[in-house]
Design a protein around this motif. Structure first.
Motif, mmCIF file in Angstrom:
data_model
loop_
_atom_site.group_PDB
_atom_site.id
_atom_site.type_symbol
_atom_site.label_atom_id
_atom_site.label_comp_id
_atom_site.label_asym_id
_atom_site.label_seq_id
_atom_site.Cartn_x
_atom_site.Cartn_y
_atom_site.Cartn_z
ATOM 1 N N LYS A 157 14.742 29.668 99.292
ATOM 2 C CA LYS A 157 14.423 31.084 99.449
ATOM 3 C C LYS A 157 14.559 31.468 100.915
ATOM 4 O O LYS A 157 14.346 30.636 101.803
ATOM 5 N N ASP A 214 16.659 33.748 96.219
ATOM 6 C CA ASP A 214 15.747 34.883 96.413
ATOM 7 C C ASP A 214 15.602 35.174 97.905
ATOM 8 O O ASP A 214 15.560 34.263 98.733
ATOM 9 N N THR A 287 14.122 43.775 97.164
ATOM 10 C CA THR A 287 14.130 42.335 97.464
ATOM 11 C C THR A 287 13.706 41.585 96.201
ATOM 12 O O THR A 287 13.411 42.205 95.172
ATOM 13 N N ASP A 288 13.682 40.253 96.288
ATOM 14 C CA ASP A 288 13.366 39.448 95.100
ATOM 15 C C ASP A 288 11.899 39.059 95.006
ATOM 16 O O ASP A 288 11.414 38.698 93.944
#
Ligand code: GBH
Length: 444
Positions: A157, A214, A287-288
């Motif tokens: 991430k 992500d 965003t994730d």
């Protein structure tokens, strides 16, 4: 006893300038924190990050500690002046360190959570105005692109930025962090350019680079309370909430700056022209996940003498070694508010922890019961939030190691591992042993 799901991510966190040392090795040039810490009077005891935890040379040993803890993930940041020692000059030798780090983590089944920017801007960028200069967005993009190109395959991430409030407000308004300026207009420009660089990096990562991991950002948030029942204290609390929390949450999640704060700040700002058409659409790019660093609640009271009418009020709560209120219940209230007013994204607690006056015993033990308590209380709160469906996906304990605590130097120890800075020996504190148990049993 509280249980965590099998996919819950347990981790620890660090940042480059705070642990690496090796400030002139493999082509690295100074960052604003090298300059700031070498300026007399800026950092407690005149401490610098010159050696810090010497992590640059002790990466293997520190990975062994991560293995002992059994963490699912490790959060660290990349030193920008290792990657671009001069403007436009990519330095593969600096990148090699992070390639090795992510590869070793993956080999050990530890997911790398990589923060691109954790406050160590190259001095060459500050020489041209730093984050106050809108060109900083392009400088950051060049850096971020290299990170994506070279590391994405092994990264789990991405975080674009750590705590824009600290970088902007502590650095350019309060002057207690690098580069040490005290000008609100500069701070608001810096904050804006940091947020803009975040949005651009997210867009680039997804639309141009085609990244599939992500990506998100981390804010430091403190829920704010009024010290008294009177309207003046509520005004103070509202203003501090605007200064600390809403100035960053609103542009990211609502695509607008809070109008009450624009109004309040306008006394100190010539023009808001630095907010250009289209900027807020970029900043609010989806965003994730959302990262939160949580340490404490804030209690505010009215102060006619202060520029924004607030000042910290006396609080009778138990405190950490920083003097910050220990407030796990208010942490839960913060998450409830975020769920109601801002976002349904998965939330990662990307930092939580506490400094205390640790004592290294002759037998190498550190009985940091207060830190064990702090961590247990906050992890319990996380588990309870998840029982309520709040979707906290992970928790990163700040910090893996005692390290360079910014303006406080080495005096404040946040580690779950004690570092003897004379010998660079590491000692697992009781909190590290307890955290390993929590992770192994996935329960607290
Ligand atoms: C983090 O910042 C940093 O990311 C990390 O590098 C650092 O070492 C760590 O925390 C420990 O300090 O509500 O008025 O009491 C900390 C951000 C911002 C948290 C100010 C406490 C107190 C504001 N801090 N906040 S107040």
């Amino acid at each position: 006893m509280k249980k965590f799901s099998k996919d819950f991510i347990f981790g620890t966190a660090t940042s480059s300038y705070q642990i690496e040392g090796a400030v002139a090795v493999d082509g690295r040039t100074p960052s604003i924190w090298d300059t700031f810490s070498r300026t007399p009077g800026k950092v407690n005891g005149g401490d610098t990050g010159d050696v810090a935890c010497d992590h640059y040379h002790r990466m293997e040993e520190d990975i062994e500690i991560l293995k002992t803890l059994g963490v699912d993930s490790y959060r660290f940041s990349i030193a920008w002046p290792r990657i671009f020692p001069q403007q436009g000059q990519y330095n593969p030798e600096g990148m090699a360190f992070y390639k090795k780090l992510v590869n070793r983590l993956v080999e050990e089944n530890i997911q790398p959570l990589v923060t691109i920017y954790h406050w160590d801007m190259p001095q060459w960028a500050d020489d041209q105005g730093g984050w106050v200069n809108r060109d900083s967005v392009e400088w950051f993009m060049e850096f971020a692109k290299k990170c994506f190109e070279e590391l994405d395959a092994s990264v789990a991430k991405w975080l674009t930025h750590n705590e824009p409030w600290c970088a902007a407000m502590l650095g350019y308004h309060q002057g207690v962090h690098a580069p040490g300026h005290t000008n609100l207009e500069e701070a608001l420009k810096a904050a804006h350019h940091i947020l803009l660089s975040h949005g651009k990096a997210v867009q680039y990562y997804k639309d141009v680079f085609g990244g599939t991991k992500d990506i998100g950002i981390t804010l430091n948030l403190s829920p704010v309370y009024a010290a008294g029942e009177n309207v003046n204290d509520y005004l103070a609390a509202n203003n501090f909430d605007g200064y600390l929390n809403r100035w960053f949450l609103d542009p990211l999640f609502k695509g607008q700056y809070p109008i009450d704060m624009m109004n309040l700040f306008s006394k100190f700002v010539h023009t808001y022209d630095f907010i250009q058409d289209g900027d807020l659409d970029i900043i609010s790019t989806p965003t994730d996940f959302f990262g939160i660093n949580f340490y404490n609640r804030a209690l505010m009271e009215f102060s006619a003498a202060s520029e924004f009418l607030f000042k910290p009020a006396y609080s009778d709560y138990p405190k950490s070694g920083m003097g910050w209120d220990i407030s796990p219940n208010e942490f839960k209230e913060l998450i409830h508010r975020l769920r109601k007013e801002y976002t349904h994204l998965p939330i990662y607690i990307t930092e939580n922890g506490a400094a205390f006056d640790d004592v290294l015993e002759a037998d190498g033990q550190v009985h940091d019961k207060n830190r064990v308590d702090y961590v247990e209380k906050h992890l319990t709160a996380v588990a309870e939030l998840n029982e309520e469906g709040m979707n906290i996906a992970g928790y990163y304990l700040w910090s893996l190691l005692d390290n360079f605590e910014w303006a406080f130097g080495y005096e404040k120890r946040f580690g779950i591992v004690y570092v003897d800075f004379q010998t660079q020996n590491r000692y697992l504190k009781d909190s590290a042993k307890r955290y390993a148990e929590v992770i192994a049993s996935r329960s607290v």
